[in-house]
Scaffold this motif. Sequence first.
Motif, PDB file in Angstrom:
ATOM      1  N   ARG A 108       6.894  -6.325  -6.829  1.00  0.00           N
ATOM      2  CA  ARG A 108       6.306  -5.319  -6.295  1.00  0.00           C
ATOM      3  C   ARG A 108       5.265  -5.798  -5.411  1.00  0.00           C
ATOM      4  NH1 ARG A 108       4.915   0.508  -8.990  1.00  0.00           N
ATOM      5  NH2 ARG A 108       4.221   1.494  -7.046  1.00  0.00           N
ATOM      6  N   PRO A 109       4.750  -5.511  -4.267  1.00  0.00           N
ATOM      7  CA  PRO A 109       3.430  -5.923  -3.605  1.00  0.00           C
ATOM      8  C   PRO A 109       2.528  -5.353  -4.123  1.00  0.00           C
ATOM      9  CG  PRO A 109       4.736  -4.534  -2.079  1.00  0.00           C
ATOM     10  CD  PRO A 109       5.708  -4.687  -3.422  1.00  0.00           C
ATOM     11  N   SER A 110       1.235  -6.048  -4.260  1.00  0.00           N
ATOM     12  CA  SER A 110      -0.021  -5.336  -4.854  1.00  0.00           C
ATOM     13  C   SER A 110      -1.179  -4.961  -3.551  1.00  0.00           C
ATOM     14  CB  SER A 110      -0.752  -6.370  -5.705  1.00  0.00           C
ATOM     15  OG  SER A 110      -1.008  -7.462  -5.112  1.00  0.00           O
ATOM     16  N   HIS A 111      -0.775  -5.454  -2.460  1.00  0.00           N
ATOM     17  CA  HIS A 111      -1.737  -5.108  -1.212  1.00  0.00           C
ATOM     18  C   HIS A 111      -1.804  -3.876  -0.967  1.00  0.00           C
ATOM     19  CE1 HIS A 111      -3.966  -5.558   2.361  1.00  0.00           C
ATOM     20  NE2 HIS A 111      -4.313  -6.639   2.054  1.00  0.00           N
ATOM     21  N   PRO A 112      -3.028  -3.123  -0.680  1.00  0.00           N
ATOM     22  CA  PRO A 112      -3.040  -1.706  -0.636  1.00  0.00           C
ATOM     23  C   PRO A 112      -2.282  -1.407   0.825  1.00  0.00           C
ATOM     24  CG  PRO A 112      -5.050  -2.620  -0.612  1.00  0.00           C
ATOM     25  CD  PRO A 112      -4.343  -3.674  -0.823  1.00  0.00           C
ATOM     26  N   ASP A 113      -2.271  -2.115   1.740  1.00  0.00           N
ATOM     27  CA  ASP A 113      -1.829  -1.891   3.061  1.00  0.00           C
ATOM     28  C   ASP A 113      -0.316  -1.673   3.195  1.00  0.00           C
ATOM     29  OD1 ASP A 113      -4.479  -1.333   4.057  1.00  0.00           O
ATOM     30  OD2 ASP A 113      -4.537  -3.481   4.820  1.00  0.00           O
ATOM     31  N   LEU A 114       0.420  -2.217   2.201  1.00  0.00           N
ATOM     32  CA  LEU A 114       1.813  -2.265   2.123  1.00  0.00           C
ATOM     33  C   LEU A 114       2.450  -1.272   1.467  1.00  0.00           C
ATOM     34  CD1 LEU A 114       2.201  -6.133   1.456  1.00  0.00           C
ATOM     35  CD2 LEU A 114       2.213  -5.179   3.580  1.00  0.00           C
ATOM     36  N   VAL A 115       3.380  -0.776   2.105  1.00  0.00           N
ATOM     37  CA  VAL A 115       4.258   0.226   1.483  1.00  0.00           C
ATOM     38  C   VAL A 115       5.774  -0.252   0.939  1.00  0.00           C
ATOM     39  CG1 VAL A 115       5.391   2.619   2.074  1.00  0.00           C
ATOM     40  CG2 VAL A 115       3.137   2.054   3.174  1.00  0.00           C
ATOM     41  N   ALA A 116       5.934   0.249  -0.334  1.00  0.00           N
ATOM     42  CA  ALA A 116       6.956  -0.449  -0.929  1.00  0.00           C
ATOM     43  C   ALA A 116       7.927   0.623  -1.566  1.00  0.00           C
ATOM     44  CB  ALA A 116       6.577  -1.439  -1.992  1.00  0.00           C
ATOM     45  N   LYS A 117       9.350   0.326  -1.774  1.00  0.00           N
ATOM     46  CA  LYS A 117      10.143   1.155  -2.342  1.00  0.00           C
ATOM     47  C   LYS A 117      11.175   0.515  -3.005  1.00  0.00           C
ATOM     48  CE  LYS A 117      14.006   4.336  -1.075  1.00  0.00           C
ATOM     49  NZ  LYS A 117      14.780   4.968   0.159  1.00  0.00           N
ATOM     50  N   LYS A 118      11.190   0.700  -4.275  1.00  0.00           N
ATOM     51  CA  LYS A 118      12.251   0.174  -5.274  1.00  0.00           C
ATOM     52  C   LYS A 118      13.442   0.544  -4.970  1.00  0.00           C
ATOM     53  CE  LYS A 118      13.403  -1.104  -9.897  1.00  0.00           C
ATOM     54  NZ  LYS A 118      13.134  -1.023 -11.388  1.00  0.00           N
ATOM     55  N   VAL A 119      14.438  -0.170  -4.371  1.00  0.00           N
ATOM     56  CA  VAL A 119      15.805   0.188  -3.882  1.00  0.00           C
ATOM     57  C   VAL A 119      16.817   0.188  -5.157  1.00  0.00           C
ATOM     58  CG1 VAL A 119      17.967  -0.088  -2.315  1.00  0.00           C
ATOM     59  CG2 VAL A 119      15.448  -0.695  -1.591  1.00  0.00           C
ATOM     60  N   CYS A 120      16.867  -0.796  -5.807  1.00  0.00           N
ATOM     61  CA  CYS A 120      17.646  -0.840  -6.919  1.00  0.00           C
ATOM     62  C   CYS A 120      17.510  -2.132  -7.913  1.00  0.00           C
ATOM     63  CB  CYS A 120      19.217  -1.198  -6.443  1.00  0.00           C
ATOM     64  SG  CYS A 120      19.062  -2.431  -5.203  1.00  0.00           S
TER      65      CYS A 120
END
Length: 299
Positions: A153-165
Amino acid sequence: MDWSATHFDWNRARAFLVTAEEGSLSAAGRALGMAQPTVGRQVAALEKELGVVLFDRVGKQLRLTPSGLELVDHVRQMFEAATRVSMAASGQSRQLDGEVCITAIDSIAALCLPPMIRQARRQYPGISIEILASNELSNLGRREADIAVRNVRPSHPDLVAKKVCNVAARLYGSRDYLDGLGRPLTTEVLNKADFTGFNRGGEMIDALRVFGLTLTAENFPVICENHLVQWQMVRQGVALGLMMEVIGDKDPQMIRVLPDTEAITFPIWLVAHQQLKSSKRIRAIFDLLSDSLAELAAT
């Protein structure tokens, strides 16, 4: 603002920055997709425009002079500002055409993405795809890629992440290699077998402890940073190795080793810069990958 105060060409400034970060003209040329002499001419032209020497040559490497050290941070800020302008413009795009760059580790890029890219090309023929297969984390903030398939999981605040599976990985071997070890395949027998992995250090040894194995560096006679190469070594009967269930179980040449033990599980995250997620083409590919990866993990 004194517009006449700016005299140098941005392309020359970019050549200077990349050379400073890569450490040589040849490396900068590879990074920029230019010939080494072209990069050298751009750097020399910038030095002439500014009236300063930016690099000293130390062997085959280039070292920043005091003037170069003072200027490189300013040029880096220019690059970051230009990147933000480009990303903001891309984020406003409402067109379902153009290019989308996807980065993923080599095994996912080669063994999982192709059917998804085929689907994307059928659904969105105006979108061209670039695949960056690398086990290094690409810097999305600097536009090294638009979408990343990651295991962390990225920690940078400018990145949007989605855990897919979550994806399961198991230990596999070829039939010939396992027959050569003898039966039954107990942990005692496997502790004397050959394995392949990314390294001979504690990371690989610790990962395989989930299967009840107690290995040492001597169990890893063949190592490689490329997971696809590791997998071919396993398929050719050189050693045992790890692979995702969704790949290993579908390969008729491969057999699960210790099938009754728990698998190693790791998450799959889809990541994009928050500005880019407002781009219609990137959103389309992001959503397609999200659905496809979740479906793949469920099979």
